[in-house]
Design a protein around this motif. Structure first.
Motif, PDB file in Angstrom:
ATOM      1  N   ARG A 208       0.682  -1.067   0.092  1.00  0.00           N
ATOM      2  CA  ARG A 208       0.286   0.195  -0.118  1.00  0.00           C
ATOM      3  C   ARG A 208       0.774   1.391  -0.104  1.00  0.00           C
ATOM      4  O   ARG A 208       0.568   2.101  -0.851  1.00  0.00           O
ATOM      5  N   ARG A 209       2.001   1.110   0.651  1.00  0.00           N
ATOM      6  CA  ARG A 209       3.392   2.267   0.686  1.00  0.00           C
ATOM      7  C   ARG A 209       3.880   2.432  -0.202  1.00  0.00           C
ATOM      8  O   ARG A 209       3.950   3.844  -0.409  1.00  0.00           O
ATOM      9  N   ALA A 210       3.946   2.215  -0.691  1.00  0.00           N
ATOM     10  CA  ALA A 210       4.979   1.454  -1.809  1.00  0.00           C
ATOM     11  C   ALA A 210       4.804   2.224  -3.407  1.00  0.00           C
ATOM     12  O   ALA A 210       3.772   2.683  -3.522  1.00  0.00           O
ATOM     13  N   HIS A 225       3.493 -16.910  -8.064  1.00  0.00           N
ATOM     14  CA  HIS A 225       2.368 -15.502  -7.672  1.00  0.00           C
ATOM     15  C   HIS A 225       2.245 -14.725  -6.153  1.00  0.00           C
ATOM     16  O   HIS A 225       1.279 -14.210  -6.382  1.00  0.00           O
ATOM     17  N   LEU A 226       2.815 -14.641  -5.805  1.00  0.00           N
ATOM     18  CA  LEU A 226       2.843 -13.940  -5.041  1.00  0.00           C
ATOM     19  C   LEU A 226       2.249 -12.858  -5.036  1.00  0.00           C
ATOM     20  O   LEU A 226       1.356 -11.977  -4.457  1.00  0.00           O
ATOM     21  N   LEU A 227       2.481 -11.929  -6.007  1.00  0.00           N
ATOM     22  CA  LEU A 227       2.107 -10.906  -6.686  1.00  0.00           C
ATOM     23  C   LEU A 227       1.053 -10.467  -7.533  1.00  0.00           C
ATOM     24  O   LEU A 227       1.597 -11.244  -9.146  1.00  0.00           O
ATOM     25  N   GLY A 228      -0.587 -11.327  -7.206  1.00  0.00           N
ATOM     26  CA  GLY A 228      -1.400 -11.566  -7.920  1.00  0.00           C
ATOM     27  C   GLY A 228      -2.691 -10.198  -8.357  1.00  0.00           C
ATOM     28  O   GLY A 228      -1.795  -9.677  -8.177  1.00  0.00           O
ATOM     29  N   GLU A 229      -3.554 -10.694  -8.146  1.00  0.00           N
ATOM     30  CA  GLU A 229      -4.137  -9.323  -9.467  1.00  0.00           C
ATOM     31  C   GLU A 229      -4.989  -8.841  -7.589  1.00  0.00           C
ATOM     32  O   GLU A 229      -4.775  -7.350  -7.914  1.00  0.00           O
ATOM     33  N   ARG A 230      -5.449  -9.968  -6.687  1.00  0.00           N
ATOM     34  CA  ARG A 230      -5.597  -9.202  -5.675  1.00  0.00           C
ATOM     35  C   ARG A 230      -4.089  -7.929  -4.863  1.00  0.00           C
ATOM     36  O   ARG A 230      -4.180  -7.100  -4.576  1.00  0.00           O
ATOM     37  N   GLU A 231      -2.894  -9.153  -4.959  1.00  0.00           N
ATOM     38  CA  GLU A 231      -1.934  -8.195  -4.026  1.00  0.00           C
ATOM     39  C   GLU A 231      -1.791  -6.793  -5.274  1.00  0.00           C
ATOM     40  O   GLU A 231      -1.336  -5.905  -4.506  1.00  0.00           O
ATOM     41  N   LEU A 232      -1.626  -6.936  -6.504  1.00  0.00           N
ATOM     42  CA  LEU A 232      -1.355  -6.066  -7.629  1.00  0.00           C
ATOM     43  C   LEU A 232      -2.059  -5.035  -7.219  1.00  0.00           C
ATOM     44  O   LEU A 232      -2.300  -3.210  -6.956  1.00  0.00           O
ATOM     45  N   THR A 252       1.547 -12.552 -14.273  1.00  0.00           N
ATOM     46  CA  THR A 252       2.027 -11.691 -15.377  1.00  0.00           C
ATOM     47  C   THR A 252       0.849 -11.627 -16.475  1.00  0.00           C
ATOM     48  O   THR A 252       0.678 -10.142 -17.146  1.00  0.00           O
ATOM     49  N   ASP A 253      -0.387 -11.990 -16.460  1.00  0.00           N
ATOM     50  CA  ASP A 253      -1.060 -12.693 -16.679  1.00  0.00           C
ATOM     51  C   ASP A 253      -1.824 -11.005 -15.882  1.00  0.00           C
ATOM     52  O   ASP A 253      -2.565  -9.990 -16.107  1.00  0.00           O
ATOM     53  N   ALA A 254      -2.205 -10.815 -14.762  1.00  0.00           N
ATOM     54  CA  ALA A 254      -2.970  -9.355 -14.007  1.00  0.00           C
ATOM     55  C   ALA A 254      -1.725  -8.736 -13.706  1.00  0.00           C
ATOM     56  O   ALA A 254      -2.149  -7.555 -13.820  1.00  0.00           O
ATOM     57  N   LEU A 255      -0.059  -8.826 -14.111  1.00  0.00           N
ATOM     58  CA  LEU A 255       0.366  -7.611 -14.176  1.00  0.00           C
ATOM     59  C   LEU A 255       0.312  -6.843 -15.867  1.00  0.00           C
ATOM     60  O   LEU A 255      -0.208  -5.758 -15.251  1.00  0.00           O
ATOM     61  N   VAL A 256      -0.151  -7.834 -16.571  1.00  0.00           N
ATOM     62  CA  VAL A 256      -0.264  -6.988 -18.173  1.00  0.00           C
ATOM     63  C   VAL A 256      -1.612  -6.040 -17.692  1.00  0.00           C
ATOM     64  O   VAL A 256      -2.009  -4.856 -18.157  1.00  0.00           O
ATOM     65  N   ALA A 257      -2.343  -7.159 -17.080  1.00  0.00           N
ATOM     66  CA  ALA A 257      -4.457  -6.442 -17.407  1.00  0.00           C
ATOM     67  C   ALA A 257      -4.033  -5.121 -15.843  1.00  0.00           C
ATOM     68  O   ALA A 257      -4.484  -3.857 -16.216  1.00  0.00           O
ATOM     69  N   ALA A 258      -3.510  -4.821 -15.398  1.00  0.00           N
ATOM     70  CA  ALA A 258      -2.710  -4.152 -14.227  1.00  0.00           C
ATOM     71  C   ALA A 258      -2.271  -2.619 -15.229  1.00  0.00           C
ATOM     72  O   ALA A 258      -2.763  -1.644 -14.433  1.00  0.00           O
ATOM     73  N   LEU A 259      -1.387  -3.312 -16.000  1.00  0.00           N
ATOM     74  CA  LEU A 259      -0.679  -1.538 -16.110  1.00  0.00           C
ATOM     75  C   LEU A 259      -1.418  -1.753 -17.578  1.00  0.00           C
ATOM     76  O   LEU A 259      -1.460  -0.404 -17.859  1.00  0.00           O
ATOM     77  N   ALA A 260      -2.060  -1.865 -18.095  1.00  0.00           N
ATOM     78  CA  ALA A 260      -3.276  -1.637 -19.618  1.00  0.00           C
ATOM     79  C   ALA A 260      -4.672  -1.269 -18.929  1.00  0.00           C
ATOM     80  O   ALA A 260      -4.450  -0.110 -19.409  1.00  0.00           O
ATOM     81  N   GLY A 261      -5.057  -1.325 -17.915  1.00  0.00           N
ATOM     82  CA  GLY A 261      -5.831  -0.985 -17.043  1.00  0.00           C
ATOM     83  C   GLY A 261      -5.353   0.610 -16.148  1.00  0.00           C
ATOM     84  O   GLY A 261      -6.258   1.003 -15.543  1.00  0.00           O
TER      85      GLY A 261
END
Length: 332
Positions: A208-210, A225-232, A252-261
């Motif tokens: 949250r703070r980063a 997948h320590l960082l998935g959709e929820r964590e991102l 990676t799929d969750a990362l792409v979605a977060a960056l693209a969205g």
């Protein structure tokens, strides 16, 4: 499949096989093997059948990418040691190796300076949109809007997930640039508020703070997948993610979605779930991503040290001296 003999061995000499490697020279490995009287061979074997063919009489394996599974270990009755080029050993079945009395080694500290340098470089490049600006200038565009808003380093929070050698070095360099540094590591003593000079916070609080989140964790069952959709989703939409650890730590799929969205500002990624990254992969089409080909470890100094020490680990175990770089499920 055949293997090239780099150093011939006398009759009865131990045999070390480099199962696969994309390096351009092997002078360091040859020097170590020759001094130890070990036969050294080079192959490019990845599959189980290829590995069993080229290493049937091997006392030691030196591995870059090949997966050393229980099946492979069962097919190599003389094997005493698997030594990996690098820090991560997620390609080796550690439990199966231990059960069969096969030592596993890595080179845990060879790339500390190189990887931490690269993490900082990716953080600044992604945060300031430098790669995107460069592409714009080359296309004749002098523009600010493409990368707004850009914040300054001083007063921003640089969060480090994983405070091993590389994480500690990255934290120190980030602090030197003026970032406020924050960290999290599951190995930190319970109740500690600071570890290795880095203020600690909970996993979710760090996310949250980063303003920049830099990953320095090994890839294990627990960190896959320590960082998935929820964590991102816990990260600020203005945050930057940097990964120089292992590709599988991030979905990676969750990362792409977060960056693209627009739910994540940018990312600097050196390690990938698929390597090499397939042509046309969604990550390669995003303007807010800086990609490098798993070379954060590289400097001329670290390259030479890695090659020498990887073979030395195998030679030491075969000679009965053991190695300071033995890896187990507990210390990986």
């Amino acid at each position: 499949m055949s293997a090239e003999v780099l150093v011939p061995g006398a009759a009865g000499a131990p045999v070390v096989v480099i199962t696969d490697c994309d390096h351009d020279a092997f002078d360091a490995e040859i020097a170590v093997a020759r001094a130890a009287g070990v036969e050294l061979r080079l192959a490019q074997a990845r599959t189980r059948d290829e590995l069993l063919e080229v290493a049937a009489d091997a006392d030691g394996l030196v591995v870059q990418y090949a997966d050393i599974t229980a099946e492979v270990l069962d097919g190599l009755p003389r094997l005493r040691v698997v030594s990996r080029y690098g820090v991560g050993v997620d390609s080796v079945d550690l439990a199966a190796a231990a059960a069969r009395g096969v030592a596993v080694c890595n080179v845990p500290d060879y790339g500390t300076e190189a990887v931490s340098d690269h993490a900082i470089a990716l953080a600044l490049t992604a945060s300031r949109g430098i790669a995107r600006l460069d592409r714009g200038v080359r296309a004749g565009r002098f523009e600010l809007e493409a990368v707004r808003p850009v914040g300054q380093v001083r007063g921003s929070t640089f969060a480090v997930l994983g405070l091993g050698r590389i994480g500690q070095a990255t934290a120190a360099k980030a602090r030197g640039l003026g970032y406020e540094v924050l960290g999290h590591d599951v190995m930190a003593p319970e109740g500690a508020t600071e570890w290795h000079g880095v203020p600690l916070a909970s996993f979710e609080d760090v996310l949250r703070r980063a303003d920049v989140l830099s990953l320095h964790t090994p890839l294990t069952d627990a960190t896959h997948h320590l960082l998935g959709e929820r964590e991102l989703a816990l990260l600020k939409p203005t945050a930057v993610l940097v990964n120089t650890s292992r590709g599988g730590v991030v979905d990676t799929d969750a990362l792409v979605a977060a960056l693209a969205g627009g739910r994540l500002r940018a990312a600097g990624i050196d390690v990938h779930e698929q390597e090499p990254v397939p042509t046309g992969h969604p990550l390669t089409r995003l303007e807010n991503v800086v990609l490098t080909p798993h070379l954060a470890w590289y400097t001329e100094e670290s390259y030479a040290e890695l090659k020498r020490r990887t073979v030395q680990n195998a030679v030491d175990v075969i000679a009965g001296r053991g190695s300071a770089n033995l890896v187990t499920e507990d210390n990986r």
